[in-house]
Design an enzyme around this catalytic site. Structure first.
Site, PDB file in Angstrom:
ATOM      1  N   ARG A  44       0.858  -1.186   0.000  1.00 52.86           N
ATOM      2  CA  ARG A  44       0.000   0.000   0.000  1.00 52.86           C
ATOM      3  C   ARG A  44       0.890   1.230   0.000  1.00 52.86           C
ATOM      4  NH1 ARG A  44      -0.656   2.287   5.089  1.00 52.86           N
ATOM      5  NH2 ARG A  44      -0.852   0.511   6.487  1.00 52.86           N
ATOM      6  N   HIS A  87      -2.750   4.247   5.784  1.00 59.40           N
ATOM      7  CA  HIS A  87      -3.923   3.375   5.859  1.00 59.40           C
ATOM      8  C   HIS A  87      -5.196   4.079   5.389  1.00 59.40           C
ATOM      9  CE1 HIS A  87      -6.804   0.497   7.357  1.00 59.40           C
ATOM     10  NE2 HIS A  87      -7.289   1.360   8.212  1.00 59.40           N
ATOM     11  N   TYR A 125       5.320   4.301  11.576  1.00 56.75           N
ATOM     12  CA  TYR A 125       5.570   2.863  11.611  1.00 56.75           C
ATOM     13  C   TYR A 125       6.271   2.278  10.390  1.00 56.75           C
ATOM     14  CZ  TYR A 125       1.120   2.890   9.038  1.00 56.75           C
ATOM     15  OH  TYR A 125       0.127   3.143   8.136  1.00 56.75           O
TER      16      TYR A 125
HETATM   17  C1  LIG Z   1     -12.665  -6.368  13.550  1.00 60.03           C
HETATM   18  C2  LIG Z   1     -11.926  -5.117  13.254  1.00 60.03           C
HETATM   19  N1  LIG Z   1     -10.901  -4.772  14.039  1.00 60.03           N
HETATM   20  C3  LIG Z   1     -10.212  -3.637  13.793  1.00 60.03           C
HETATM   21  C4  LIG Z   1     -10.542  -2.830  12.753  1.00 60.03           C
HETATM   22  C5  LIG Z   1      -9.769  -1.535  12.488  1.00 60.03           C
HETATM   23  N2  LIG Z   1      -8.975  -1.727  11.270  1.00 60.03           N
HETATM   24  C6  LIG Z   1      -9.451  -1.325  10.086  1.00 60.03           C
HETATM   25  S1  LIG Z   1      -8.426  -1.790   8.852  1.00 60.03           S
HETATM   26  C7  LIG Z   1      -7.345  -2.506   9.902  1.00 60.03           C
HETATM   27  C8  LIG Z   1      -6.115  -3.155   9.367  1.00 60.03           C
HETATM   28  C9  LIG Z   1      -6.421  -4.167   8.328  1.00 60.03           C
HETATM   29  O1  LIG Z   1      -5.239  -4.684   7.833  1.00 60.03           O
HETATM   30  P1  LIG Z   1      -5.252  -5.724   6.643  1.00 60.03           P
HETATM   31  O2  LIG Z   1      -6.293  -6.733   6.892  1.00 60.03           O
HETATM   32  O3  LIG Z   1      -3.872  -6.199   6.456  1.00 60.03           O
HETATM   33  O4  LIG Z   1      -5.742  -4.909   5.391  1.00 60.03           O
HETATM   34  P2  LIG Z   1      -5.051  -3.617   4.745  1.00 60.03           P
HETATM   35  O5  LIG Z   1      -5.703  -2.437   5.399  1.00 60.03           O
HETATM   36  O6  LIG Z   1      -3.608  -3.698   5.023  1.00 60.03           O
HETATM   37  O7  LIG Z   1      -5.364  -3.691   3.304  1.00 60.03           O
HETATM   38  C10 LIG Z   1      -7.777  -2.382  11.203  1.00 60.03           C
HETATM   39  C11 LIG Z   1      -7.048  -2.874  12.387  1.00 60.03           C
HETATM   40  C12 LIG Z   1     -11.632  -3.229  11.964  1.00 60.03           C
HETATM   41  N3  LIG Z   1     -12.051  -2.497  10.922  1.00 60.03           N
HETATM   42  N4  LIG Z   1     -12.295  -4.371  12.234  1.00 60.03           N
END
Ligand SMILES: Cc1ncc(C[n+]2csc(CCOP(=O)(O)OP(=O)(O)O)c2C)c(N)n1
Ligand SMILES: Cc1ncc(C[n+]2csc(CCOP(=O)(O)OP(=O)(O)O)c2C)c(N)n1
Ligand SMILES: [Mg+2]
Ligand SMILES: [Mg+2]
Lengths: 350, 378, 350, 378
Positions: free
Chosen positions: B295, B299, B308
């Site tokens: 990415r 975020h 980070y």
């Molecule tokens: C159950 C839950 N816990 C925490 C979050 C907060 N949150 C949103 S995206 C994210 C990280 C997701 O990482 P990943 O699955 O690797 O997807 P990426 O964003 O890297 O594409 C978090 C912790 C959430 N949306 N849902």
């Protein structure tokens, strides 16, 4: 400020309509079993999924005989994974099936709460009506069967609290049939609560044919003038016992309302009754704090204040983690006719 | 810039990881992009897909169409950041870096028939499934006529019954069992539909993914679990997310194949997902596809990724930008020349401009509708 | 019949005791961050775990700087798995640590409800006091920040409903410090709710040193004679605004109670106030059905009936799945000073 | 007797499975016990432990002690069924068939120091960790002085702070992340404790197992995940529980070893768990041990297993009864002769009789205590 949800109420006559005249005397569990069978015969989109629902016919045998008639594709023994069961059922509903998911005990539904409350209940709203999630979640609940902390819970309040899901808890075989029919035909997720102590202990006449009890309509079990008892599930029967005794003893005329539908809540029937009697006892066997009894009591206090002749009294389980296993402890915890009677007498004397 | 910590370095994160430099105490590391694909030094049960070659058997029109989606997604994404910084869009979640994998996957499916159960980074996927630039802008600005949610969901939560894009929530990975369910229905109803669901490597840690994969494996359902592994879950690096190198190595635990693919190689992803879809349609069951990618942006618009990750790392990955790699491939195979490429860019830009204009001019929802559609209308 | 929980109330003076005289003006988030730091300095058993709590310092930066001071063993960036976070924290608590788990948004706590409600909350009871689970679960909650359906929820009622867990929701930086201190030192699991809109918008004096606000004691924000407003969290501030306007307009004298602790609930303070004023408005920004507002209203109706001069009025969110993203829809959903004012005026006129 | 169904047989269950006869339509099958251990025909990432030989390096006193626990668990279990059928015990959950694996595992650990996070079948495990026959009977009859829960939990939910047996609930597998937590605490506090947690192959389908294993793998925690795979989850056979043959094959997805062992071979289990505990104590992290075994009785006293399994299958497995196999082994290595074996049986029987007498005479809880210990006393 709290929505009464009236707009979701089906405009069906009050105590259920049968099409076809016959009726049969059967147990609560038979009513559910035969209704499942009839609905599956009528609509091949209806599928059942859950743990042990196949050859075992469910741990209570609610689904007995169904896999034999409808096959493995429509009666699915799932892996032991409640969140997966509900999540999968949601996908099924989206893609044209009408899933009926069984959660083996309400005490095990917690790990599926994310899928039920955040997903199933919110899909229609979040998609602005583009998607919906017509499904039924059948759940044995309630206590008094030596089930201890984890086979006795009644946590319906959490579902009533959450928008987007309907909750019903029939107290008679006829209502079990009628409400299950309505739940399966409803456009939204419906939590269908089956009090496990009633499965074989409660019998009654059940109309044959297409019988509907509308979601959102309470049932006046008996009319009365001095006080109203509002309750649901097994507590309808405990309340009846209490009322019998108290009436005999005091000569009081007591009205009993079986909510049947916890959401939508039939505020109109409740309020009309209390406006007539001036007094209300609200009974639940669930933990009392933030319970359905709290909701009903608060609603009465808010909307029938001027008619009240005494405090709206709740009879509910204390803030203790469901009943312990040992009989004396279970008895001390469990709401029963005796405890309801105490509250009734006290309120009548007010 | 990973923060130096005083805590004892966890040895667990120090395992050999090809292409990753590990600092002395093991807690700070940089994830370098790799030629082809990085599968670490551990046991490997998944298959590693080969790099794509040439046009992968696709005609030039299709290649150009694919490229256009990658470019459109990128341009829309960039515009949304601008609108956010200008105070016009309250929140943005960015798919930059993921577009190639998404478009490659989308083109391997029967759009209009198959189901997409996306997550919030799947802008390019959703476009390739049918959403228009205007639809997306209406959602970004939460307009009344936003067809994805009527302005109800946060941006990035795309859905459309018309295009078989299932509306998702924010709790991660909850969509994964839904895909098992849509696939089950497709199987018993005999519709021939494949379902694909996307999630990050962070989302792969959720119990729902385990439960959904297990169920799908048992019934050999026509579903593709598509993990977009960008090495971070917000700030949490992959070493803190799992002790293994490849999410796809978990497929063996559910009785179906796992495939690892370079997620910046559009046509490699296309081929892997095509194979998976064919398998699914033949009744052979699910596949777990893991696309390794990165990415490029924080975020979301609320994040600051400098806390980070090392800007050097981001820079290194930008050299593997799927947009640039794919443009080069199209030039290489003669599907475009510099002129036609510029033409596509112009078209995309004007699409985005038009979409922005329409959305900015469109009305917000009527507040009186806020309680509609909680339940079915009577 | 509904337990008041008074027996769990700490016998500490009412509005918190500071040991050491100084105080500092700080934001709500600073109060939490510095208290976490102080508690970790004081007791090496205290560990923090959650998503992004490490180098990122949390998505709201509540844990900023802690991993730098206390290291990776005590500030743990977990995988993305809420049930695992709470389940692991339970094991930590059993084996001598004092975990503080962060759930990133209350909207994501659902998948951990099994571990929280069935496990952490019930461990002491089921083991007949052999085991306990002293842990704190910190959760940002509440709306009004354009968080849409899944970054705005307030589902505290589910926890209040469940025996074995305590729930607090401070409304001021001082109470954030005092209640967090008490929560960390409590013997049972405590859900610590942080209204995300207050993090940087609310400032106040915070005593230095060991400052405790007892769990189970409400705070009388301002005294009044004509009507009582009972609320918590951000709604304390919205209510204050509403009260200011209504008082100016009508000359009414309005008492405001900040519950602070939703469980144990300080029934005594609530009832004493309503017995004095005769009227109550109960405010929550959560969905109204089976909510904390329902519970408080039902309790007042039950235990202060004879003193009431008007219906106990609830102001709560409607049965709609949390606020939509788009500002006009969010505004229509969200409880604010204006909606509270309407209810207040109506009740004053009763 | 598996029920014949009219539905299309799911091809997923028809995969080759050594030792299982599959009927024509694939939906009815019988799980036969195997010499050594059945790992199916699929891909195998776990290690298969060899059968034990001789005394496995244990002295005869220890072997006899182990045998006594196996026999005591069996005798208590049988007595509980009798009490249930006599209407004296409302509910019974049976561990018959699992005792050997449990005692083998328990003896590989440092009892008094290590943590046991059991599930409801772990009667033998709990006895070996310190509970007495009397404790167990007090629990079965829900007496006031039941030290495991004061009569509050259903039978089978053992717990004891004194013996480091963590009180579990009924929702399956919730204890698994707790073990990750106790292990984390042991690691950072440097206590040298190992945690072992037990669950069935059905329980392995829960998301919590995935989340717990993943967390434990990342931090290389001193924890052993011990799956007692008895091929049924109540009525659901393993083919409907998972598409693979071995739960241990999932360990690779968490970065630690999986080991499959014959769960009716007490000393083989002992050796595998000993190795896992050593690994854990050396800081090398978790192990997933899968013991293949069988439950001889219905799921609980409320179950009727004839609805879902062939009595022939049960009979075949009874020939591999760990109690009988272990007795034979003790005879073979000369740790007992027929006389001393009979002596152990007598002692066990009189222990059970005494325990039953004490428990039957003990008072039920005082109803006034039902609301004690919801929260800490002030
Ligand atoms: C159950 C839950 N816990 C925490 C979050 C907060 N949150 C949103 S995206 C994210 C990280 C997701 O990482 P990943 O699955 O690797 O997807 P990426 O964003 O890297 O594409 C978090 C912790 C959430 N949306 N849902
Ligand atoms: C979450 C949850 N769902 C369902 C149940 C009901 N239940 C109790 S035991 C059991 C089967 C467990 O099977 P397995 O894990 O294989 O263990 P086994 O009983 O075979 O030893 C089920 C479904 C439960 N206790 N918890
Ligand atoms: Mg990621
Ligand atoms: Mg099993």
């Amino acid at each position: 400020m709290v929505e009464t949800l009236e707009r979701t109420t089906d405009a069906k006559p009050m105590n259920g309509v049968a099409d076809g005249g016959d009726s049969t005397n059967m147990t609560f569990i038979e009513a559910i079993n035969t209704t499942l069978r009839d609905e599956m015969r009528a609509d091949e989109r209806v599928v059942i999924l859950g743990e042990d629902v196949g050859p075992r016919g469910g741990v209570f045998r609610v689904t007995a005989g169904l896999i034999e008639e409808f096959g493995e594709d429509r009666v699915i023994d799932t892996p032991l994974a409640e969140s997966g069961i509900i999540g999968t059922a949601i996908g099924m509903a989206i893609n044209g099936l009408r899933p009926i998911a069984e959660i083996q005990f309400m005490d095990f539904i917690h790990s599926a709460l994310d899928q039920i409350l955040n997903e199933a209940a919110r899909l229609r709203y979040r998609s602005n009506n583009d998607f919906s999630c017509p499904m039924v979640i059948r759940v044995p609940f309630g206590g008094g069967v030596h089930g201890a902390l984890y086979h006795s819970q009644s946590i319906e309040a959490m579902f009533v609290h959450t928008p987007g899901i309907k909750v019903v808890a029939p107290a008679t075989p006829a209502d079990a049939r009628g409400l299950l029919h309505s739940a399966i035909h409803d456009g939204d997720p419906v939590l269908f609560l089956e009090h496990k102590k009633m499965y074989r202990s409660i019998k009654g006449e059940v109309p044959a044919g297409d019988y509907e009890a509308p979601l959102g309509k309470a049932r006046i079990v008996q009319e009365g003038a001095d006080v109203t008892v509002v309750t649901y599930g097994m507590m309808v029967h405990e309340s009846q016992r209490a009322i019998g005794e108290v009436a005999k003893e005091t000569g009081a005329s007591i009205e009993l309302i079986d909510l049947r539908s916890l959401k939508p809540l039939d505020t109109e029937t409740i309020l009309n009754s209390v406006k007539k009697t001036g007094k209300a006892v609200v009974v639940t066997e669930a933990n009392g704090l933030c319970s359905v009894a709290s909701e009903v009591a608060a609603t009465i206090g808010e909307q029938a204040f001027a008619w009240l002749d005494g405090p709206v009294t709740r009879v509910a389980a204390p803030d203790v983690p469901a009943m312990p296993f040992s009989p004396p402890l279970e008895h001390a915890f469990m709401i029963d006719a005796e405890k309801i009677g105490v509250a009734l007498r006290k309120l009548l004397d007010f | 810039m990973a923060t130096e910590t005083t805590g004892a370095a966890d040895k667990a994160v120090q395992r050999a990881f090809a292409g990753k430099t590990t600092t002395e105490n093991g807690s700070s590391s940089i994830h370098l992009p790799l030629e082809h694909v990085d599968v670490g030094g551990g046991a490997l049960s998944a298959t590693v897909a080969p790099p794509s070659e040439g046009d992968a058997g696709l005609d030039h029109d299709t290649l150009r169409e694919m490229y256009e989606y990658v470019a459109l997604a990128r341009a829309l994404d960039e515009r949304m950041w601008q609108l956010n910084r200008a105070g016009k869009a309250a929140f943005i979640v960015s798919g930059q870096g993921h577009e190639g994998a998404q478009v490659g996957a989308a083109f391997a499916l029967e759009r209009g028939k198959d189901f997409l159960l996306p997550y919030y980074r799947d802008l390019a996927f959703s476009l390739a499934f049918g959403l228009t630039a205007e639809n997306v802008m209406m959602a970004a600005l939460a307009r009344a006529d936003d067809p994805t949610s009527g302005g109800r969901q946060m941006p990035g939560h795309y859905g459309s019954r018309k295009f078989n894009i299932i509306s998702g929530s924010s709790p991660v990975s909850t969509q994964v069992p839904h895909a098992t369910g849509t696939a089950y229905a497709a199987k018993v109803r005999g519709t021939g539909q494949v379902s694909i669901t996307c999630f990050g490597e962070g989302g792969a840690s959720k119990g729902d993914v385990h439960e959904a994969c297990n169920f799908a494996g048992i019934h050999k359902l026509p579903v593709i679990f598509f993990c977009e592994n960008n090495r971070y879950a917000i700030s949490v690096p992959i070493e803190r997310q799992m002790a293994i190198d490849n999410v796809a190595d978990r497929a063996v635990g559910y009785g179906f194949p796992g495939v690892i693919v370079d997620g910046t190689d559009v046509l490699a992803v296309y081929q892997v997902v095509k194979d998976a879809a064919d398998r699914a349609r033949r009744g052979e069951g699910p596949t777990l596809v893991e696309a390794k990618l990165y990415r490029f942006q924080p975020h979301t618009s609320d994040d600051d990724d400098r806390a980070y990750r090392d800007p050097e790392e981001v820079k290194a990955w930008r050299d593997h930008d799927p947009l640039l790699r794919f443009a080069q491939r199209l030039l290489d195979v003669g599907a475009v020349d510099e002129d036609s490429l510029a033409g596509i860019k112009d078209k995309v830009r004007s699409d985005v401009d038009a979409a922005t204009d329409v959305a900015e001019a469109a009305p917000l929802p009527d507040s009186a509708t806020f309680d509609h559609h909680v339940y079915a209308a009577q």
